[in-house]
Motif scaffolding. Structure first.
Motif, PDB file in Angstrom:
ATOM      1  N   VAL A   1      -3.770   2.525   0.636  1.00  9.09           N
ATOM      2  CA  VAL A   1      -3.187   3.254  -0.303  1.00  9.09           C
ATOM      3  C   VAL A   1      -3.596   4.893  -0.292  1.00  9.09           C
ATOM      4  N   ALA A   2      -5.078   4.972   0.070  1.00  9.48           N
ATOM      5  CA  ALA A   2      -5.302   6.350   0.076  1.00  9.48           C
ATOM      6  C   ALA A   2      -4.811   7.292   1.490  1.00  9.48           C
ATOM      7  N   LEU A   3      -4.680   6.430   2.430  1.00  8.17           N
ATOM      8  CA  LEU A   3      -4.300   7.197   3.869  1.00  8.17           C
ATOM      9  C   LEU A   3      -2.608   7.328   3.750  1.00  8.17           C
ATOM     10  N   PHE A   4      -2.106   6.473   3.039  1.00 13.56           N
ATOM     11  CA  PHE A   4      -0.626   6.724   2.839  1.00 13.56           C
ATOM     12  C   PHE A   4      -0.286   7.919   1.556  1.00 13.56           C
ATOM     13  N   GLY A   5      -1.213   7.969   0.865  1.00 12.63           N
ATOM     14  CA  GLY A   5      -1.456   8.967  -0.192  1.00 12.63           C
ATOM     15  C   GLY A   5      -1.493  10.287   0.324  1.00 12.63           C
TER      16      GLY A   5
ATOM     17  N   ALA B   1      12.649  -2.805  -4.697  1.00 10.77           N
ATOM     18  CA  ALA B   1      13.242  -2.626  -3.641  1.00 10.77           C
ATOM     19  C   ALA B   1      14.151  -1.434  -3.536  1.00 10.77           C
ATOM     20  N   GLU B   2      14.625  -0.866  -4.517  1.00  6.85           N
ATOM     21  CA  GLU B   2      15.189   0.327  -4.419  1.00  6.85           C
ATOM     22  C   GLU B   2      14.373   1.403  -3.950  1.00  6.85           C
ATOM     23  N   GLN B   3      13.101   1.441  -4.763  1.00  7.93           N
ATOM     24  CA  GLN B   3      12.185   2.543  -4.369  1.00  7.93           C
ATOM     25  C   GLN B   3      11.614   2.550  -2.879  1.00  7.93           C
ATOM     26  N   PHE B   4      11.523   1.153  -2.793  1.00  4.69           N
ATOM     27  CA  PHE B   4      11.130   1.013  -1.183  1.00  4.69           C
ATOM     28  C   PHE B   4      12.092   1.417  -0.112  1.00  4.69           C
ATOM     29  N   GLU B   5      13.310   1.324  -0.358  1.00  2.00           N
ATOM     30  CA  GLU B   5      14.131   1.877   0.676  1.00  2.00           C
ATOM     31  C   GLU B   5      14.427   3.576   0.617  1.00  2.00           C
ATOM     32  N   ALA B   6      13.910   4.207  -0.470  1.00  2.00           N
ATOM     33  CA  ALA B   6      14.072   5.455  -0.727  1.00  2.00           C
ATOM     34  C   ALA B   6      12.667   6.098   0.079  1.00  2.00           C
TER      35      ALA B   6
ATOM     36  N   ALA C   1       0.708  -1.223  -0.003  1.00  2.97           N
ATOM     37  CA  ALA C   1       0.029  -0.040   0.065  1.00  2.97           C
ATOM     38  C   ALA C   1       0.865   1.283   0.000  1.00  2.97           C
ATOM     39  N   ALA C   2       1.896   1.239   0.930  1.00  2.00           N
ATOM     40  CA  ALA C   2       2.452   2.541   0.894  1.00  2.00           C
ATOM     41  C   ALA C   2       3.384   2.904  -0.256  1.00  2.00           C
ATOM     42  N   LEU C   3       4.050   1.872  -0.819  1.00  7.26           N
ATOM     43  CA  LEU C   3       4.866   1.827  -1.876  1.00  7.26           C
ATOM     44  C   LEU C   3       4.174   2.190  -3.292  1.00  7.26           C
ATOM     45  N   THR C   4       2.989   1.686  -3.223  1.00  8.61           N
ATOM     46  CA  THR C   4       2.023   1.906  -4.354  1.00  8.61           C
ATOM     47  C   THR C   4       1.642   3.377  -4.164  1.00  8.61           C
TER      48      THR C   4
END
Length: 347
Positions: free
Chosen positions: A183-187, A299-304, A155-158
């Protein structure tokens, strides 16, 4: 293989998917624990979280699923042991596996699709011990608990890829999100940290109030205001929003197009109202808008993203936590739509 000073369990608890009269069912098992290969890591999963995708997998609505598959894409825990060639991780490190096991860096490739955890043929996180390739793990920020970290991989990474990587979110932008799920709340949280304003759609006035406290610029009840696209344009001075996290699917897409500002960006993510859009995209062309199909991230985007969450002290919104034995109840709660934020299972 290296390990912690404590002995490594020889068995694990897990849930596997088996055929049912309609779709699949969850079966709890105790079985031999996996052993990491040379470039793999054995992770003791302490918490997992549910996504709408997991409900579709259980219902058999996302295509064939291998019998006996371990479901769920999202989890977090601690490194228990490492393969002989692993250099990055050591026992005790707090980690979260990425959604696509094989998508480590660079743009998405179709070949990565089968490696999505908890669907098709690749086992997921609903087990207390799992083996993950070294490169497919991201460190958990010190600011988050493992239960909070377990909500991030999908959800967060999306939301991150939709708004930051692909959307170019900036100060002064406006965002529309549909609903109050993960997804909505992370957005909403990410947009607020960037200095953007968010409008939240929800049929629940209680959830709208909670979204306002979380930082929403405005909220709209889409049941009492079925022409919510008109209201969204009024809330933005007639311009429309610059970003939309399109979570509804075919039944909401036309209104999203009408709510979008010129030069605006739609992130196509959800299928809550079904599959297969039936929209006329001419408006998108007339306003020089864009649509990006969003399917989590690397995975790269996840870390960022994790670094950004830590820097801005963003904490996931967890609605409720269940025990391992209450896993079916967690699925039922997800299906009910009552939740605000994420549902977590503690292992």
């Amino acid at each position: 293989m290296t390990d912690s000073s404590q002995s490594i369990a020889t068995t694990r608890r897990a849930y596997r998917l088996t055929p049912a009269d309609r779709g699949l069912r969850l079966q709890q098992v105790r079985e031999a624990a996996p052993t990491p290969g040379p470039n793999e890591v054995l992770v003791g999963i302490e918490a997992v979280s549910l996504n709408y995708r997991d409900l579709l997998v259980l219902r058999g609505e996302l295509g064939p699923v291998r019998e006996g598959l371990i479901p769920l894409s999202d989890g977090a825990g601690r490194v228990v042991a490492t393969g002989v060639d692993v250099t990055r991780w050591r026992a005790g490190d707090r980690v979260a596996p990425t959604f696509y096991r094989d998508w480590v860096v660079g743009p998405y490739r179709e070949a990565y699709g089968p490696s999505a955890l908890g669907g098709g043929d690749t086992d997921g996180m609903l087990a207390d011990l799992v083996v993950v390739p070294e490169a497919s793990l991201a460190p958990v920020p010190d600011s988050l608990s493992l239960e909070e970290a377990a909500t991030l991989p999908c959800a967060a990474l999306t939301a991150w890829q939709a708004l930051v990587v692909r959307g170019g979110l900036a100060v002064g932008d406006t965002l529309l999100v549909q609903g109050t799920g993960g997804v909505a709340l992370f957005g909403l949280q990410i947009a607020s940290a960037f200095g953007a304003k968010t409008i939240v759609l929800s049929s629940s006035d209680e959830k709208r109030e909670r979204a306002t406290k979380l930082g929403a610029f405005a909220t709209v009840n889409y049941r009492t205001t079925p022409d919510w696209d008109v209201e969204v344009r009024e809330l933005t001075g007639g311009l429309g929003v610059s970003h939309i996290l399109e979570l509804g699917g075919p039944d909401t897409f036309d209104r999203s197009l009408r709510a979008l500002a010129a030069w605006g960006h739609i992130a196509q993510i959800g299928v809550f109202t079904g599959f297969g859009p039936h929209s006329n995209l001419m408006r998108l062309q007339l306003i020089n808008g864009t649509i990006d199909g969003i399917n989590v991230g690397s995975a790269e985007q996840f870390e960022a993203m994790n670094a950004f969450l830590a820097e801005h002290l963003i904490r996931p919104v967890i609605d409720r936590t269940f025990s391992f034995d209450e896993t079916q109840a967690a699925y039922d709660e997800l299906a009910s739509g009552r939740h605000f934020g994420k549902l977590v299972i503690r292992l």
